[in-house]
Enzyme design. Sequence first.
Site, PDB file in Angstrom:
ATOM      1  N   HIS A  65       6.202   4.434   5.979  1.00 60.30           N
ATOM      2  CA  HIS A  65       5.663   5.793   6.123  1.00 60.30           C
ATOM      3  C   HIS A  65       4.437   6.014   5.878  1.00 60.30           C
ATOM      4  O   HIS A  65       3.886   7.287   5.959  1.00 60.30           O
ATOM      5  CB  HIS A  65       6.644   6.586   4.865  1.00 60.30           C
ATOM      6  N   ASP A 109      11.736   0.528   4.481  1.00 57.60           N
ATOM      7  CA  ASP A 109      10.200   1.386   4.161  1.00 57.60           C
ATOM      8  C   ASP A 109       9.349  -0.004   4.106  1.00 57.60           C
ATOM      9  O   ASP A 109       8.628  -0.049   2.959  1.00 57.60           O
ATOM     10  CB  ASP A 109      10.345   2.431   3.036  1.00 57.60           C
ATOM     11  N   SER A 202       1.859   5.309  -2.845  1.00 56.80           N
ATOM     12  CA  SER A 202       2.784   4.794  -1.754  1.00 56.80           C
ATOM     13  C   SER A 202       2.188   3.555  -1.102  1.00 56.80           C
ATOM     14  O   SER A 202       1.132   3.505  -0.762  1.00 56.80           O
ATOM     15  CB  SER A 202       2.972   5.716  -0.910  1.00 56.80           C
TER      16      SER A 202
END
Length: 246
Positions: A65, A109, A202
């Site tokens: 992402h 992911d 992230s």
Amino acid sequence: MQALLFLMALLLPSGAGAEEIIGGVESRPHSRPYMAHLEITTERGFTATCGGFLITRQFVMTAAHCSGREITVTLGAHDVSKTESTQQKIKVEKQIVHPKYNFYSNLHDIMLLKLQKKAKETPSVNVIPLPRPSDFIKPGKMCRAAGWGRTGVTEPTSDTLREVKLRIMDKEACKNYWHYDYNLQVCVGSPRKKRSAYKGDSGGPLLCAGVAHGIVSYGRGDAKPPAVFTRISSYVPWINRVIKGE
């Protein structure tokens, strides 16, 4: 939906909130030489940031992402607000998102970034080992997450690299995440502790005994643990194929 909203919040304009370490401490400068800071130009032209980590001299691992129109990787950084002599800035030649990545379920992911040129290995820039496919990290183990994300829900992102100790949890602790898959993801962080990865972290690594076992993926919008990390051992065959150019 909660996880989706959190993911959307990760890719905000730089300085307004990509993910950070809550309840942790500042890392000793350049003690994590595999850490990568990603500056991303999104498809809409905004600037966002993510973490990542160097797995070969030409490949950085991060979350899927964190993809965008263009990415520049900074290696060898401690304080990303400064131009440090240890830093190496390299543009990304190719973004390889896992073919089964699903934005809505957050499964798979994981993304590999092929750099335009190989990084130069120095005391401040080096690779981190990956697990074997059989190295299935178990609940109860203490690991660390590192990143430049927010230090609190209402706090700005950190200029300096920070890290936090986190416990690997049983899959029951993540049962409220609808699409959580124990075989593909790791449930990380005790609900009893105020320690977590958060916005800006992230794509950064989960470090267990010197090996990267997870990638920061998503969590609750209020930063309460546990959070969900991508389980790297499940993707080692795919990673090896990508690196070999297959």
